[in-house]
Design a protein around this motif. Structure first.
Motif, PDB file in Angstrom:
ATOM      1  N   ILE A   8       0.822  -1.219   0.000  1.00  0.00           N
ATOM      2  CA  ILE A   8       0.000   0.000   0.000  1.00  0.00           C
ATOM      3  C   ILE A   8       0.856   1.269   0.000  1.00  0.00           C
ATOM      4  O   ILE A   8       0.635   2.153  -0.842  1.00  0.00           O
ATOM      5  N   PRO A   9       1.838   1.396   0.898  1.00  0.00           N
ATOM      6  CA  PRO A   9       2.659   2.620   0.856  1.00  0.00           C
ATOM      7  C   PRO A   9       3.390   2.807  -0.479  1.00  0.00           C
ATOM      8  O   PRO A   9       3.515   3.936  -0.954  1.00  0.00           O
ATOM      9  N   LEU A  32      -3.907 -11.750   1.727  1.00  0.00           N
ATOM     10  CA  LEU A  32      -4.815 -11.018   2.611  1.00  0.00           C
ATOM     11  C   LEU A  32      -4.567  -9.513   2.502  1.00  0.00           C
ATOM     12  O   LEU A  32      -5.508  -8.711   2.415  1.00  0.00           O
ATOM     13  N   VAL A  33      -3.290  -9.120   2.501  1.00  0.00           N
ATOM     14  CA  VAL A  33      -2.958  -7.694   2.360  1.00  0.00           C
ATOM     15  C   VAL A  33      -3.526  -7.152   1.055  1.00  0.00           C
ATOM     16  O   VAL A  33      -4.100  -6.067   1.014  1.00  0.00           O
ATOM     17  N   TYR A  34      -3.396  -7.924  -0.002  1.00  0.00           N
ATOM     18  CA  TYR A  34      -3.926  -7.477  -1.294  1.00  0.00           C
ATOM     19  C   TYR A  34      -5.431  -7.269  -1.210  1.00  0.00           C
ATOM     20  O   TYR A  34      -5.951  -6.254  -1.651  1.00  0.00           O
ATOM     21  N   ARG A  35      -6.124  -8.238  -0.635  1.00  0.00           N
ATOM     22  CA  ARG A  35      -7.586  -8.132  -0.616  1.00  0.00           C
ATOM     23  C   ARG A  35      -8.075  -7.015   0.281  1.00  0.00           C
ATOM     24  O   ARG A  35      -8.915  -6.220  -0.119  1.00  0.00           O
ATOM     25  N   ILE A  36      -7.534  -6.921   1.510  1.00  0.00           N
ATOM     26  CA  ILE A  36      -8.059  -5.856   2.367  1.00  0.00           C
ATOM     27  C   ILE A  36      -7.507  -4.500   1.970  1.00  0.00           C
ATOM     28  O   ILE A  36      -8.165  -3.499   2.161  1.00  0.00           O
ATOM     29  N   GLY A  37      -6.344  -4.472   1.365  1.00  0.00           N
ATOM     30  CA  GLY A  37      -5.763  -3.182   0.992  1.00  0.00           C
ATOM     31  C   GLY A  37      -6.317  -2.654  -0.307  1.00  0.00           C
ATOM     32  O   GLY A  37      -6.874  -1.557  -0.349  1.00  0.00           O
ATOM     33  N   GLN A  90     -10.559  -3.857  -0.759  1.00  0.00           N
ATOM     34  CA  GLN A  90     -11.501  -3.243   0.175  1.00  0.00           C
ATOM     35  C   GLN A  90     -11.069  -1.837   0.592  1.00  0.00           C
ATOM     36  O   GLN A  90     -11.765  -1.188   1.375  1.00  0.00           O
ATOM     37  N   ALA A  91      -9.907  -1.382   0.098  1.00  0.00           N
ATOM     38  CA  ALA A  91      -9.392  -0.039   0.393  1.00  0.00           C
ATOM     39  C   ALA A  91      -9.264   0.250   1.884  1.00  0.00           C
ATOM     40  O   ALA A  91      -9.439   1.377   2.323  1.00  0.00           O
ATOM     41  N   GLN A  92      -8.971  -0.764   2.685  1.00  0.00           N
ATOM     42  CA  GLN A  92      -8.651  -0.505   4.100  1.00  0.00           C
ATOM     43  C   GLN A  92      -7.137  -0.341   4.210  1.00  0.00           C
ATOM     44  O   GLN A  92      -6.434  -1.247   4.650  1.00  0.00           O
ATOM     45  N   TYR A  93      -6.666   0.843   3.794  1.00  0.00           N
ATOM     46  CA  TYR A  93      -5.222   1.043   3.627  1.00  0.00           C
ATOM     47  C   TYR A  93      -4.436   0.810   4.907  1.00  0.00           C
ATOM     48  O   TYR A  93      -3.402   0.147   4.904  1.00  0.00           O
ATOM     49  N   SER A  94      -4.929   1.375   6.001  1.00  0.00           N
ATOM     50  CA  SER A  94      -4.157   1.294   7.247  1.00  0.00           C
ATOM     51  C   SER A  94      -4.066  -0.133   7.770  1.00  0.00           C
ATOM     52  O   SER A  94      -3.009  -0.571   8.225  1.00  0.00           O
ATOM     53  N   VAL A  95      -5.171  -0.859   7.669  1.00  0.00           N
ATOM     54  CA  VAL A  95      -5.165  -2.234   8.172  1.00  0.00           C
ATOM     55  C   VAL A  95      -4.190  -3.079   7.351  1.00  0.00           C
ATOM     56  O   VAL A  95      -3.349  -3.800   7.900  1.00  0.00           O
ATOM     57  N   ALA A  96      -4.275  -2.939   6.017  1.00  0.00           N
ATOM     58  CA  ALA A  96      -3.379  -3.715   5.158  1.00  0.00           C
ATOM     59  C   ALA A  96      -1.922  -3.346   5.417  1.00  0.00           C
ATOM     60  O   ALA A  96      -1.044  -4.213   5.435  1.00  0.00           O
ATOM     61  N   THR A  97      -1.663  -2.049   5.621  1.00  0.00           N
ATOM     62  CA  THR A  97      -0.286  -1.626   5.880  1.00  0.00           C
ATOM     63  C   THR A  97       0.217  -2.192   7.198  1.00  0.00           C
ATOM     64  O   THR A  97       1.376  -2.613   7.302  1.00  0.00           O
ATOM     65  N   ALA A  98      -0.670  -2.230   8.200  1.00  0.00           N
ATOM     66  CA  ALA A  98      -0.265  -2.784   9.499  1.00  0.00           C
ATOM     67  C   ALA A  98       0.083  -4.272   9.355  1.00  0.00           C
ATOM     68  O   ALA A  98       1.097  -4.722   9.892  1.00  0.00           O
TER      69      ALA A  98
END
Lengths: 296, 300
Positions: A130-131, B255-260, B263-271
């Motif tokens: 993402i970043p 999972l990061v791909y799908r939620i990021g 689903q555009a949950q950027y912060s959750v995927a980044t975490a």
């Protein structure tokens, strides 16, 4: 005498098993590829009946004709070609320019160790998907071919490979050039690069193959499908199964091709450049891998 | 003295700066971005400097996700199986290839098994989806020919991990073989001759000459592969999986791909991504330490 014969026979026996295993594993690597080629040249009927194994049945070029008439497929191939050319040129320049200073001893180049860790750190740690996407977006590369070239323009692994090669070159040549008044740029251009052709060929081929094969960056950085490189387009057609036959109306054409034969043809076309350069590739790569992994 | 140094060295700085600048923008800025976003409720309209801070909320959220335990297990399970199989198969193959005395035959085998490495996972997945298809795939035609029920390789949770590990070995074992083969060719032939004179069989020679000769490289490769314990192989899984096999095939990266991105949950995927990077780095530091200690390996 009997003992000797037994030993000989035993050797032949284990040789038999050995060759059988080697042959089977080699064929397992080749067989799926040959099968896909066979399906791509077969009629839709033969493909559906499941009789195609290693040789086309009811051989036809229809699937290929269909593939090469798809405007989007050809445009994607053109984008991939441009991408490979740009990335290879940019990567070559940046890799050579970075590897030379990093190959210096710390006493010749004060910041060398610091720079080296700066480069190596990105091999170990990344910000994640993402970043990186946000950065590419903020630098306005989305939907341009540069999104496929610039973010990975410094292949750190290639830099390490080349700098190790540079270190193995004889220092005498360089010293005499310096006595003749050559600066660092001249030494790099006139001595290091010409002497490093095997390493440069390896890293260049690495870069070309990686860029031809990369599909994921196209998927995330391109909003419009018109900007997809070939492998990304292939991913959406063959893997994600996006609509395919919207342009085929003709029933006669449909009898000769099917999703399956067309997908096979598309796979073959996308793999073709690699298969074409493979014989040259693998010779260099064997040197390159050994060069990059085994060090004294 | 300092001035003299600069006079000699400025071209070196000039050479390296384009790469340094690009790495800064596309490697270090994203790292900094991740350190912000993972602790924020990131809002793309506001950017990292104006988005509200939420402390560890994103991390609390991901570890309370019902799927997280399963995803972590899948990741480590698939990655470990790939690491083990990815070590053993090339070693065995290199040892066998080393017994082939005819150079041309040896090279032919090597060239054939090395081929899949050069093709993308899109191409290889396209081929696998075709040959493993339950209705028209050639593998299931063969299985049907034996009078057995078709196997749903890509939609059955019992089979999917097996397909992942096998196809990964299929793609990469030829590549790794080269490294071991290089180690084998550098073994002194006199050792083999001596062993033969002492009556050592081919098996004994493999056990007591070849394997010890390869040992440093094996240790090195094993140590370095430790850094991949959370890398189950995104490209492969993304191209082969589907909702039916999330249970056995969903890993951290997918999972990061799908939620990021979906689903555009950027912060959750980044975490999640940051968590993965930190754990991976921990393992890489350990493996580099091991490689340095036991195989005297240095990166540069």
């Amino acid at each position: 005498m009997l003992l000797l014969a037994a030993r000989k026979w035993k050797g032949g026996w284990s040789d038999g098993i050995l060759y059988a295993i080697l042959l089977v594993s080699s064929l397992l690597c080749l067989f799926p590829l040959v099968h896909v080629v066979a399906v791509s040249f077969s009629s839709s009927h033969a493909a559906a009946s499941g009789s195609v194994v290693l040789w086309p049945e009811e051989a036809t070029l229809s699937s290929y004709r269909f593939v090469f008439r798809q405007r989007q497929f050809l445009e994607a191939a053109w984008i991939s070609a441009q991408r490979v050319a740009l990335a290879t040129a940019v990567g070559f320049v940046l890799t050579s320019l970075a590897a030379y200073p990093l190959s210096r001893e710390p006493r010749e180049f004060a910041g060398r160790t610091l720079y080296a860790w700066y480069f190596a750190f990105v091999l170990f740690f990344g910000g994640g998907l993402i970043p990186l996407y946000m950065t590419v977006k903020d630098t306005h590369l989305l939907d341009t071919i540069w999104a496929l070239v610039i973010p990975g323009a410094v292949p750190v692994f290639n830099v390490l490979l080349l700098l190790n090669f540079f270190r193995g070159l004889p220092r005498g040549l360089e010293e005499s050039a310096k006595l003749d008044g050559a600066g660092h740029f001249k030494v790099l251009l006139r001595i290091y690069l010409p002497l490093s052709l095997p390493a440069l060929a390896t890293t260049t081929l690495f870069t070309m193959v990686a860029h031809w094969n990369n599909w994921f960056d196209g998927l995330i950085y391109m909003n419009s499908k018109d900007n997809y490189p070939l492998q990304t387009l292939l991913q959406t057609i063959v893997i994600a199964k996006d609509a395919q036959f919207s342009s085929v109306q003709d029933a006669a054409a449909m009898a000769l091709i099917s999703d399956r034969t067309v997908h096979s043809a598309q796979i073959v076309v996308a793999a073709f450049p690699i298969l074409l350069v493979y014989p040259f590739l693998q010779r260099f790569f064997i040197k390159g891998i050994v060069l990059g992994s085994v060090k004294e | 003295m300092k001035a003299l140094r600069w006079k000699n060295q400025w071209p070196l700085h000039l050479m390296i700066w384009p790469a340094v600048a690009l790495l800064f923008v596309y490697s270090y800025v994203p790292i900094a971005g991740a350190l912000f976003m993972a602790f924020q409720k990131f809002n793309p309209a506001k950017g990292v400097f104006a988005s509200p801070w939420v402390g560890l909320d994103n991390f609390r959220y991901i570890f309370s996700m019902p799927d997280m335990g399963r995803v972590l297990f899948n990741t480590v399970y698939i990655a470990s199986m790939k690491i083990v199989a990815g070590l053993l198969v090339p070693i065995a193959f290199a040892l066998m290839l080393n017994e082939v005395r005819v150079a041309a035959v040896k090279r032919t085998f090597q060239t054939l098994v090395y081929l899949p490495h050069f093709l993308s996972w899109v191409i290889l997945s396209g081929i696998l989806i075709d040959i493993l298809s339950p209705s028209e795939g050639i593998v299931n035609k063969a299985i049907a020919g034996l009078g057995l029920e078709p196997v749903f390789f890509l939609t059955d949770n019992r089979w999917f991990p097996f397909v992942l590990v096998t196809s990964d070995v299929w793609k990469e074992f030829g590549y790794a073989t080269i490294i071991y083969l290089a180690a084998l060719t550098s073994i002194n032939p006199a050792l083999y001759e001596a062993a033969e004179i002492d009556g050592a069989s081919r098996w004994k020679r493999t056990l007591y000459v070849s394997l010890p000769g390869m040992a440093p490289i094996i240790v090195l490769m094993a140590a370095l592969s430790l850094g991949n314990v959370l890398n189950a192989g995104f490209e492969q899984i993304f191209n082969l999986y589907n909702a039916l096999v999330y249970e056995s095939g969903d890993v951290i990266d997918t999972l990061v791909y799908r939620i990021g991105l979906e689903q555009a949950q950027y912060s959750v995927a980044t975490a999640v991504g940051l968590f993965k990077s930190l754990v991976s780095m921990f393992f890489i530091v350990i493996s580099y330490g091991l490689a340095y200690r036991f195989a005297n390996y240095r990166l540069f």
